[in-house]
Design an enzyme around this catalytic site. Structure first.
Site, PDB file in Angstrom:
ATOM      1  N   LYS A 171       0.829  -1.210   0.000  1.00  0.00           N
ATOM      2  CA  LYS A 171       0.000   0.000   0.000  1.00  0.00           C
ATOM      3  C   LYS A 171       0.860   1.256   0.000  1.00  0.00           C
ATOM      4  CE  LYS A 171      -3.522   2.717   0.120  1.00  0.00           C
ATOM      5  NZ  LYS A 171      -4.559   2.750   1.162  1.00  0.00           N
ATOM      6  N   LYS A 239      -0.054  11.717   5.503  1.00  0.00           N
ATOM      7  CA  LYS A 239       0.294  10.666   6.467  1.00  0.00           C
ATOM      8  C   LYS A 239       0.928   9.470   5.757  1.00  0.00           C
ATOM      9  CE  LYS A 239      -2.615   7.641   7.343  1.00  0.00           C
ATOM     10  NZ  LYS A 239      -2.961   6.256   6.893  1.00  0.00           N
TER      11      LYS A 239
END
Length: 294
Positions: A171, A239
């Protein structure tokens, strides 16, 4: 069909929980903002009063929360999953968090007699609503097979990519590629506009050639309309780019483009665009080019 606790009913989690309920699973959902349980209840699910309430009796616990500390709190808190889930319960973390934190939590889960998969997703709000997410899964192969009915209800491309933490690593790579593509598209839009080109026509022909991509197909209209309702917020991509750069440093890997894109995403976030869709990286290019818009 399974009894599922679904923790985190935001932009992504809500439609995923709804799909699971419509597929026939018994879903109890919990969110810190109780009003966000409404779509799940309308789909036949149950609004839980707490994490503990959702988890009691669940065969599967699914998480979709923003960051590593949130996952840790949901799992290890006094009201959390580890304290209330029955041995053998399968935890599926759909959140995007640090790979090292995932490995740590998977080890703690095993110590409680629980099974753990990291299963971050790609596809944004549209993918969640259309049950067409790409899901990259880390963990034990047998647990991956057992989770098949859950994954099938929310995703389209579902791949077991390795042991615990592997899903989060893949990811992170996904978020690197997506951010770089959005930034390149944003720069192309400003470049084309500067020369008075028919922008809609230009993006149509670019989309049909080698420059075509899922990013161009999904983000072009937001850039054309200069309308950035969040499908995936810049604050969250900021983030995620932190995860990429931190993990790369730990591995001793040099990511020159990744470092630059991470700074551009950080600039967009610091400039007040964190709540906008990540296609609003266009606004950063406009600011750098001396043509900021409202």
């Amino acid at each position: 069909m399974s009894t599922i606790a679904f923790i985190g009913l935001g932009i992504m989690g809500s439609p995923m929980a709804v799909h699971l309920a419509k597929a026939g699973h018994a879903v109890a959902g919990y969110n810190r903002s109780p009003e966000k349980t409404k779509p799940l209840v309308e789909a036949g699910g149950r609004a839980a009063a707490s994490v503990a309430d959702a988890v009691r009796g669940a065969e599967v616990v699914a998480l979709m929360v923003p960051d590593s500390p949130d996952v840790r709190q949901v799992l290890t808190g006094e009201d959390g999953v580890f304290a209330h889930a029955a041995p053998g319960t399968l935890i599926i973390d759909f959140s995007t968090i640090r790979p090292d934190v995932t490995r740590e939590l998977a080890g703690e889960a095993a110590g409680h007699g629980l099974r753990y998969l990291d299963a971050p997703v790609s596809g944004g709000e549209a993918g969640a609503r259309n049950a067409a997410l790409s899901i990259m899964v880390g963990g034990d192969g047998a647990d991956f097979e057992a989770a098949g009915p859950v994954f099938d209800a929310v995703g389209k491309t579902i791949v077991h990519v390795g042991p615990s933490g592997s899903g989060q690593t893949v990811k992170a790579a996904n978020q690197l590629i997506v951010a770089a593509n959005i930034e390149a598209l944003a720069e192309a839009v400003v470049f084309l506009r500067a020369y008075g080109v028919d922008l809609e026509a230009a993006l149509e022909v670019l989309g049909g050639g080698l420059a075509g991509s899922a990013v161009l197909a999904q983000k072009r209209d937001k850039m054309l309309r200069h309308s950035f309702e969040p499908g995936f917020r810049i604050a969250l991509h900021h983030k995620d780019m932190g995860i990429v750069t931190s993990a790369a440093r730990e591995a001793g890997v040099v990511l020159p483009l990744g470092a630059l894109v991470a700074q551009l995403v950080a600039s967009a976030n610091a400039s007040g665009d964190g709540a906008l869709d990540h296609s609003a990286l266009l606004r950063g290019v406009e600011r750098l080019s001396g043509e900021p818009r409202p």
